[in-house]
Design an enzyme around this catalytic site. Structure first.
Site, PDB file in Angstrom:
ATOM      1  N   ASP A 105       7.094  -6.153  -0.333  1.00 40.85           N
ATOM      2  CA  ASP A 105       8.453  -6.187   0.223  1.00 40.85           C
ATOM      3  C   ASP A 105       9.443  -6.297  -0.930  1.00 40.85           C
ATOM      4  O   ASP A 105       9.044  -6.475  -2.090  1.00 40.85           O
ATOM      5  CB  ASP A 105       8.647  -7.337   1.238  1.00 40.85           C
ATOM      6  CG  ASP A 105       8.140  -8.666   0.688  1.00 40.85           C
ATOM      7  OD1 ASP A 105       8.290  -8.899  -0.516  1.00 40.85           O
ATOM      8  OD2 ASP A 105       7.592  -9.468   1.477  1.00 40.85           O
TER       9      ASP A 105
ATOM     10  N   THR B  55       1.203  -8.142   6.716  1.00 41.01           N
ATOM     11  CA  THR B  55       1.911  -7.511   5.591  1.00 41.01           C
ATOM     12  C   THR B  55       0.965  -6.707   4.712  1.00 41.01           C
ATOM     13  O   THR B  55       1.178  -5.516   4.465  1.00 41.01           O
ATOM     14  CB  THR B  55       2.621  -8.599   4.742  1.00 41.01           C
ATOM     15  OG1 THR B  55       3.591  -9.238   5.567  1.00 41.01           O
ATOM     16  CG2 THR B  55       3.299  -8.015   3.516  1.00 41.01           C
TER      17      THR B  55
ATOM     18  N   LYS C 243       9.399  -2.923   3.924  1.00 46.66           N
ATOM     19  CA  LYS C 243       8.841  -3.625   5.092  1.00 46.66           C
ATOM     20  C   LYS C 243       9.954  -4.101   6.016  1.00 46.66           C
ATOM     21  O   LYS C 243      10.993  -4.544   5.563  1.00 46.66           O
ATOM     22  CB  LYS C 243       8.029  -4.826   4.593  1.00 46.66           C
ATOM     23  CG  LYS C 243       7.435  -5.694   5.682  1.00 46.66           C
ATOM     24  CD  LYS C 243       6.556  -6.812   5.105  1.00 46.66           C
ATOM     25  CE  LYS C 243       7.316  -8.098   4.892  1.00 46.66           C
ATOM     26  NZ  LYS C 243       6.451  -9.230   4.497  1.00 46.66           N
TER      27      LYS C 243
ATOM     28  N   ARG D   6      10.658  -6.602   9.504  1.00 48.95           N
ATOM     29  CA  ARG D   6      10.069  -7.567  10.437  1.00 48.95           C
ATOM     30  C   ARG D   6      10.823  -7.484  11.750  1.00 48.95           C
ATOM     31  O   ARG D   6      11.911  -8.044  11.889  1.00 48.95           O
ATOM     32  CB  ARG D   6      10.191  -8.986   9.882  1.00 48.95           C
ATOM     33  CG  ARG D   6       9.068  -9.374   8.936  1.00 48.95           C
ATOM     34  CD  ARG D   6       8.832 -10.879   8.931  1.00 48.95           C
ATOM     35  NE  ARG D   6       7.894 -11.266   7.879  1.00 48.95           N
ATOM     36  CZ  ARG D   6       6.576 -11.182   8.000  1.00 48.95           C
ATOM     37  NH1 ARG D   6       6.031 -10.713   9.109  1.00 48.95           N
ATOM     38  NH2 ARG D   6       5.801 -11.544   7.005  1.00 48.95           N
TER      39      ARG D   6
ATOM     40  N   ARG E  68       9.071 -20.782   3.382  1.00 44.00           N
ATOM     41  CA  ARG E  68       9.656 -19.541   3.899  1.00 44.00           C
ATOM     42  C   ARG E  68      10.925 -19.782   4.713  1.00 44.00           C
ATOM     43  O   ARG E  68      11.699 -18.866   4.936  1.00 44.00           O
ATOM     44  CB  ARG E  68       8.605 -18.777   4.726  1.00 44.00           C
ATOM     45  CG  ARG E  68       7.593 -18.076   3.843  1.00 44.00           C
ATOM     46  CD  ARG E  68       6.478 -17.455   4.634  1.00 44.00           C
ATOM     47  NE  ARG E  68       5.581 -18.457   5.202  1.00 44.00           N
ATOM     48  CZ  ARG E  68       4.529 -18.179   5.967  1.00 44.00           C
ATOM     49  NH1 ARG E  68       4.264 -16.933   6.279  1.00 44.00           N
ATOM     50  NH2 ARG E  68       3.749 -19.145   6.428  1.00 44.00           N
TER      51      ARG E  68
HETATM   52  C1  R5P Z   1       7.009 -12.821   2.960  1.00 41.88           C
HETATM   53  O1  R5P Z   1       8.118 -12.681   2.479  1.00 41.88           O
HETATM   54  C2  R5P Z   1       5.847 -13.346   2.184  1.00 41.88           C
HETATM   55  O2  R5P Z   1       5.979 -13.067   0.827  1.00 41.88           O
HETATM   56  C3  R5P Z   1       4.532 -12.780   2.709  1.00 41.88           C
HETATM   57  O3  R5P Z   1       4.546 -11.375   2.532  1.00 41.88           O
HETATM   58  C4  R5P Z   1       4.361 -13.102   4.173  1.00 41.88           C
HETATM   59  O4  R5P Z   1       4.542 -14.466   4.409  1.00 41.88           O
HETATM   60  C5  R5P Z   1       2.970 -12.705   4.634  1.00 41.88           C
HETATM   61  O5  R5P Z   1       2.870 -12.960   5.987  1.00 41.88           O
HETATM   62  P1  R5P Z   1       1.849 -12.181   6.907  1.00 41.88           P
HETATM   63  O6  R5P Z   1       0.503 -12.250   6.224  1.00 41.88           O
HETATM   64  O7  R5P Z   1       1.880 -12.932   8.211  1.00 41.88           O
HETATM   65  O8  R5P Z   1       2.324 -10.776   7.074  1.00 41.88           O
END
Ligand code: R5P
Length: 311
Positions: free
Chosen positions: A167, A224, A190, A192, A93
Site C-alpha cells: 500500500d 492484503t 490498495k 479498503r 493502526r
Molecule cells: C495496513 O496499513 C498494514 O500495514 C497492513 O497491510 C494491514 O494491517 C494488514 O492487514 P490484513 O492482513 O488484514 O489485510
C-alpha cells in the site's frame, strides 16, 4: 539490568534473556477468578534498570492491562528506570480519526503506558513511524529490515528482485530493501472498502518475470498480502514472497495464506504465534531476539541504538 516477562510472549522473552545471559526476574503474573490481573515481583528491583517485555497482541486488552499493572508494580518497588519493551505494539493502526466521533486509540494507549510509569519504550516496526511522537517519553523503534535483508540475500537471485509495497503507507519500507539490493520497487494501489477488507486496484511498477518481495508491518487477516500476490501473479510476476514483521494471523489468515499464490510468508516472532504458523509449511519464522536483546543491552549501557539499523 532486570528483565520481566509478561505472559504474551514468553519464548521471545526467554530468548532475549539467553542473548543477554541473564535470567528473567522472578515474578508472579496471574489472574484473580474474575480475570483481574495480579502481579508480584519476587525479587528486589530497587534501583534497577528494568525492561518489561510484553506484546500487546491477542488478547490485546488483557496483555495491555498486564503490562500496565507490571509497570505499576515496578514503579512502586522503586525501579530506577522502566522500559516498556513492546515487540508488537497493538492498537498502532488506530493512529488517526478515520471518521467523525472516532478515537485515536494509539495515542490513548501511549498515554496509558507512560501514565503507568514507563520511562522509555522500545518497540519494533511501528505501523507508522510518527507514532513515536504519541509517547512523551523516549521511544526507540527498531526495524526488522536488517534481519529480513540478510535472509533475502540468502534466498534470492538479487538481480531479478522487485520490492513491493502492499500500500502507499509501506513505500519507505520497500524502498529501503530495494536500495539495499539495487532492485526496483512496485506499489500496490490498495483500497479498503471497509475495515478488515482490502481490494487491489492496480499495480504501479514493472513486475513481469520478476521475483516479487512484499514488505509489510502486519499480517492480520492476510487479505492484503494474498490479494496483492494474486494480482502480481496475474500480471506476470514469476514468484511472490511476503516478508512481514508482525504475524497477527487472525481469523482465516492461515487458510487464506495456504490457498494463496504466495510462495512463502516470512514473519518474525514479535507475536507468539508459533503454533498457528507451524500449521503451514509456507510460513517461516525468523527470530528477532538478537536485535531486541542487543537494543536492550545498548539502552542499558547508554550506547547507540540507531547504529543497529545501518544495513
Ligand atoms: C495496513 O496499513 C498494514 O500495514 C497492513 O497491510 C494491514 O494491517 C494488514 O492487514 P490484513 O492482513 O488484514 O489485510
Amino acid at each position: 539490568m532486570k528483565i520481566i516477562a509478561g505472559n504474551s510472549n514468553l519464548p521471545l522473552s526467554s530468548d532475549v534473556g539467553k542473548y543477554l545471559q541473564i535470567d528473567l526476574a522472578k515474578a508472579t503474573i496471574r489472574r484473580f477468578a474474575d480475570e483481574e490481573v495480579y502481579v508480584e515481583i519476587k525479587e528486589n528491583i530497587r534501583g534497577e534498570d528494568v525492561f518489561v517485555i510484553e506484546s500487546t497482541s491477542y488478547p490485546a486488552n488483557d496483555n495491555l492491562m498486564e503490562l500496565l499493572v507490571i509497570i505499576d508494580a515496578l514503579k512502586r518497588a522503586s525501579a530506577k528506570r522502566i522500559t516498556a519493551v513492546l515487540p508488537y505494539f497493538g492498537y498502532a493502526r488506530q493512529d488517526r480519526k478515520p471518521g467523525p466521533r472516532t478515537p485515536i486509540s494509539a495515542k490513548l494507549v501511549a498515554n496509558l503506558i507512560s501514565t503507568a510509569g514507563a520511562d522509555r519504550v522500545l518497540t519494533v516496526d511501528l505501523h507508522a513511524e510518527q507514532i513515536q511522537g504519541f509517547f512523551d517519553i523516549p521511544t526507540d523503534n527498531l526495524f526488522a529490515g536488517p534481519v529480513f535483508s540478510r535472509d533475502i540475500k540468502d534466498q534470492f537471485d538479487l538481480s531479478n528482485l522487485v520490492a513491493v509495497s502492499p500500500d502507499i503507507g509501506g513505500v519507505v519500507r520497500a524502498r529501503a530493501i530495494a536500495s539495499k539490493f539495487g532492485a526496483s520497487i512496485a506499489i500496490v494501489d490498495k483500497r479498503r472498502p471497509k475495515a478488515g477488507e482490502s481490494e487491489v486496484m492496480n499495480i504501479i511498477g514493472e513486475v513481469d518475470g520478476k521475483d516479487c518481495i512484499i514488505l509489510d508491518d502486519i499480517i492480520d487477516s492476510a487479505g492484503t498480502i494474498c490479494n496483492a500476490a494474486d494480482k502480481l501473479i496475474e500480471i506476470g510476476a514469476k514468484s511472490v514472497t511476503a516478508y512481514v514483521t508482525h504475524g497477527v494471523l487472525s481469523g482465516k489468515a492461515i487458510s487464506r495464506i495456504k490457498d494463496s499464490k504466495l510462495k512463502e510468508v516470512v514473519i518474525t516472532d514479535t507475536i507468539n504465534n508459533i503454533e498457528n504458523a507451524n500449521e503451514l509449511e509456507k510460513i517461516r519464522i525468523i527470530p528477532i531476539s538478537v536485535l531486541l536483546g542487543e537494543a536492550i543491552r545498548r539502552i542499558s549501557e547508554e550506547s547507540s541504538v540507531s547504529s543497529l539499523f545501518e544495513f
